[in-house]
Design a protein around this motif. Structure first.
Motif, PDB file in Angstrom:
ATOM      1  N   ASP A  52       0.802  -1.229   0.065  1.00  9.83           N
ATOM      2  CA  ASP A  52       0.041  -0.032  -0.164  1.00  9.83           C
ATOM      3  C   ASP A  52       0.937   1.235  -0.021  1.00  9.83           C
ATOM      4  OD1 ASP A  52      -2.298  -1.476  -0.058  1.00  9.83           O
ATOM      5  OD2 ASP A  52      -2.988  -0.954   1.934  1.00  9.83           O
ATOM      6  N   GLY A  53       1.988   1.249   0.733  1.00  3.69           N
ATOM      7  CA  GLY A  53       2.940   2.239   0.756  1.00  3.69           C
ATOM      8  C   GLY A  53       3.265   2.691  -0.785  1.00  3.69           C
ATOM      9  N   PHE A  54       3.713   1.704  -1.202  1.00  3.35           N
ATOM     10  CA  PHE A  54       4.078   2.059  -2.972  1.00  3.35           C
ATOM     11  C   PHE A  54       3.234   2.613  -3.815  1.00  3.35           C
ATOM     12  CE2 PHE A  54       4.268   0.335  -7.302  1.00  3.35           C
ATOM     13  CZ  PHE A  54       5.157   1.174  -7.725  1.00  3.35           C
ATOM     14  N   TYR A  55       2.015   2.113  -3.657  1.00  2.00           N
ATOM     15  CA  TYR A  55       0.653   2.343  -4.362  1.00  2.00           C
ATOM     16  C   TYR A  55       0.286   3.824  -4.049  1.00  2.00           C
ATOM     17  CZ  TYR A  55       0.634  -2.097  -6.709  1.00  2.00           C
ATOM     18  OH  TYR A  55       1.149  -3.252  -7.294  1.00  2.00           O
ATOM     19  N   LYS A  56       0.552   4.259  -2.697  1.00  4.06           N
ATOM     20  CA  LYS A  56       0.013   5.871  -2.430  1.00  4.06           C
ATOM     21  C   LYS A  56       1.232   6.679  -2.539  1.00  4.06           C
ATOM     22  CE  LYS A  56      -2.711   3.903   1.272  1.00  4.06           C
ATOM     23  NZ  LYS A  56      -2.973   3.748   2.724  1.00  4.06           N
ATOM     24  N   ALA A  57       2.281   6.108  -3.042  1.00  4.82           N
ATOM     25  CA  ALA A  57       3.508   7.124  -3.521  1.00  4.82           C
ATOM     26  C   ALA A  57       3.196   7.958  -4.620  1.00  4.82           C
ATOM     27  CB  ALA A  57       4.859   6.429  -3.453  1.00  4.82           C
TER      28      ALA A  57
ATOM     29  N   ARG B 199       5.132   9.078  -6.881  1.00  7.77           N
ATOM     30  CA  ARG B 199       5.888   8.712  -8.200  1.00  7.77           C
ATOM     31  C   ARG B 199       4.708   7.635  -8.872  1.00  7.77           C
ATOM     32  NH1 ARG B 199      11.531   6.448  -7.031  1.00  7.77           N
ATOM     33  NH2 ARG B 199      11.732   6.020  -9.326  1.00  7.77           N
ATOM     34  N   TRP B 200       4.126   6.540  -8.305  1.00  5.82           N
ATOM     35  CA  TRP B 200       3.509   5.583  -8.865  1.00  5.82           C
ATOM     36  C   TRP B 200       2.253   6.250  -9.249  1.00  5.82           C
ATOM     37  CZ3 TRP B 200       2.669   1.691 -11.380  1.00  5.82           C
ATOM     38  CH2 TRP B 200       1.359   0.892 -11.440  1.00  5.82           C
ATOM     39  N   ARG B 201       1.619   7.318  -8.690  1.00  5.40           N
ATOM     40  CA  ARG B 201       0.349   7.848  -8.772  1.00  5.40           C
ATOM     41  C   ARG B 201       0.360   8.603 -10.293  1.00  5.40           C
ATOM     42  NH1 ARG B 201      -1.379  10.997  -4.094  1.00  5.40           N
ATOM     43  NH2 ARG B 201      -2.813  11.742  -5.550  1.00  5.40           N
ATOM     44  N   ARG B 202       1.463   9.403 -10.342  1.00  2.00           N
ATOM     45  CA  ARG B 202       1.765   9.940 -11.460  1.00  2.00           C
ATOM     46  C   ARG B 202       2.073   9.342 -12.829  1.00  2.00           C
ATOM     47  NH1 ARG B 202       5.628  15.428  -9.863  1.00  2.00           N
ATOM     48  NH2 ARG B 202       4.119  16.417  -8.636  1.00  2.00           N
TER      49      ARG B 202
END
Length: 128
Positions: free
Chosen positions: A54-59, A61-64
């Motif tokens: 979840d930490g990665f998918y909320k980051a 960089r990933w969202r952009r």
């Protein structure tokens, strides 16, 4: 109307015959409790690992990257019928974190395709 035959209780070592259930009345509550404990264990393990992904998918960089990828691929790459709702990893993030932001490991999917691919592929990481 035919009556179902009696079957032995599914509890190991029990030979009581039952009709329509898996367990005899004596072992049914024990089996239900055992099942609840197994469920809690599975959920606990899942939730322990969830914070990491979840930490990665909320980051940011990933969202952009996800938004940009869907702008470049507005139609679902699996069915070619619907608008893309999600950016999916071809090789899952949980098994291949080094490919998390790799453009070649992404695909734009509609929600129904994403769910059906996830059910078929599981964590194998192969392209359907």
């Amino acid at each position: 109307m035919p009556v179902r035959p009696l079957k032995p209780c599914a509890w190991a070592g029990c030979s009581t015959l039952v009709r329509g259930d898996y367990y005899c009345p004596r072992h049914a509550p024990l089996a239900a409790e055992k099942q609840q404990i197994a469920k809690r264990t599975v959920h606990k393990r899942y939730n322990e690992r969830r914070d990491e992904s979840d930490g990665f998918y909320k980051a940011e960089r990933w969202r952009r990257l996800s938004i940009y990828y869907r702008k470049k691929h507005p139609v679902c790459e699996h069915c070619d019928n619907a608008a893309s709702d999600l950016t999916d990893h071809i090789k899952p993030y949980k098994t291949h974190p080094e490919l998390a932001l790799d453009w070649d490991n992404l695909r734009a999917l509609c929600r129904p395709c994403h769910n059906s691919i996830g059910e078929r592929v599981g964590l194998l990481g192969s392209r359907p």
